[in-house]
Design an enzyme around this catalytic site. Structure first.
Site, short mmCIF file in Angstrom:
data_model
loop_
_atom_site.label_atom_id
_atom_site.label_comp_id
_atom_site.label_asym_id
_atom_site.label_seq_id
_atom_site.Cartn_x
_atom_site.Cartn_y
_atom_site.Cartn_z
N SER A 64 0.83 -1.21 0.00
CA SER A 64 0.00 0.00 0.00
C SER A 64 0.86 1.25 0.00
CB SER A 64 -0.93 0.01 1.22
OG SER A 64 -1.77 -1.10 1.22
N1 SAH Z 1 -0.43 -4.91 3.94
C1 SAH Z 1 0.19 -5.35 2.73
C2 SAH Z 1 -0.73 -5.10 1.55
C3 SAH Z 1 -0.74 -6.25 0.63
S1 SAH Z 1 -1.99 -6.20 -0.62
C4 SAH Z 1 1.55 -4.69 2.55
O1 SAH Z 1 1.86 -3.75 3.26
O2 SAH Z 1 2.32 -5.14 1.71
C5 SAH Z 1 -3.23 -7.24 0.07
C6 SAH Z 1 -2.82 -8.65 0.39
O3 SAH Z 1 -4.00 -9.34 0.81
C7 SAH Z 1 -2.23 -9.45 -0.76
O4 SAH Z 1 -0.98 -9.95 -0.38
C8 SAH Z 1 -3.25 -10.56 -0.97
O5 SAH Z 1 -2.66 -11.78 -1.39
C9 SAH Z 1 -3.88 -10.68 0.40
N2 SAH Z 1 -5.20 -11.31 0.44
C10 SAH Z 1 -6.21 -11.21 -0.46
N3 SAH Z 1 -7.27 -11.94 -0.06
C11 SAH Z 1 -6.92 -12.54 1.11
C12 SAH Z 1 -7.58 -13.43 2.00
N4 SAH Z 1 -8.82 -13.89 1.77
N5 SAH Z 1 -6.91 -13.81 3.12
C13 SAH Z 1 -5.64 -13.38 3.37
N6 SAH Z 1 -4.97 -12.55 2.55
C14 SAH Z 1 -5.60 -12.12 1.44
#
Ligand code: SAH
Length: 212
Positions: A64
């Site tokens: 993000s």
């Molecule tokens: N907080 C993270 C943002 C990653 S983007 C950072 O700082 O890098 C969102 C993430 O949510 C992705 O890695 C994606 O794979 C994950 N995601 C999507 N659906 C999900 C689910 N049902 N359970 C766990 N993770 C999930």
């Protein structure tokens, strides 16, 4: 770039993107000044680590934008003694910020290689527990949580997350269809009652589901 250059970029990011836009929680600001964001992205993107935008982390996912990390963290109102659940570990950057500010962090990631990468990125933190799985169902074993943060957008808030939120707890979550019409919500549970406030429009990757 050398370590000192990254530190300069980090300070500039905090001043121009975080403080200038109204984030005022001193603890959040200090955590953003401390955690080396460049360590959480691939080598080819390190020089862009402090840009004012999300960056790709592989598998169609993103880290993000710094401001969104700071905003969501501030909305959690962390004082230091909380148990926090994060859904969507990604590269683990937001997880590290949370670990700086809360007592314990539990985080769930649905993409195996990202879970593995985050585990390595977060080795120095002893107050983080990672899980590979579908965070739609939260992480019941360690519930209830004082705070829950979701960094991917479901169309509707998953009921298990409401259930696993402790009384007087706060849930910060984007909600809406894939694309641009999502809204960031801050949800409070007060004596069992759910109070929801809309913060701003956001664009997150979708919360996906695991098929068995
Ligand atoms: N907080 C993270 C943002 C990653 S983007 C950072 O700082 O890098 C969102 C993430 O949510 C992705 O890695 C994606 O794979 C994950 N995601 C999507 N659906 C999900 C689910 N049902 N359970 C766990 N993770 C999930």
């Amino acid at each position: 770039m050398i370590k000192e250059d990254f530190a300069k970029l980090r300070t500039a990011m905090v001043n121009e993107q975080i403080i200038a836009r109204g984030i005022s929680d001193r603890r959040v600001i200090d955590a953003m000044l401390k955690v080396p964001r460049e360590k959480f992205v691939s080598a080819s993107l390190q020089d862009s680590a402090y840009d004012d935008r999300p960056l790709p982390i592989g598998y169609g996912q993103t880290i993000s934008q710094p401001y969104i990390v700071a905003l969501m963290t501030e909305l959690l109102e962390l004082k230091g003694d909380e148990k926090v659940l994060e859904i969507g570990t990604g590269c683990g950057y937001q997880t590290a910020i949370l670990a700086e500010l809360a007592k314990e962090v539990y985080t769930v990631e649905i993409i195996k290689p990202l879970y593995e990468k985050a585990k390595i990125n977060l080795l120095s933190y002893k107050n983080i527990k990672l899980k590979y799985g579908d965070g739609y169902n939260g992480w019941e074993e360690f519930s209830p949580y004082n705070r829950i943060i979701v960094t991917a957008a479901p169309e509707k808030i998953p009921q298990p997350l409401i259930t696993q939120l402790d009384n007087n707890g706060i849930l910060v979550i984007p909600e809406g269809p894939p694309g641009w019409s999502q809204v960031l919500l801050k949800i409070k549970k007060e004596n069992g009652k759910i109070i929801s406030s809309q913060i701003c429009d956001v664009a997150f990757v979708p919360l996906t589901r695991k098929r068995n």
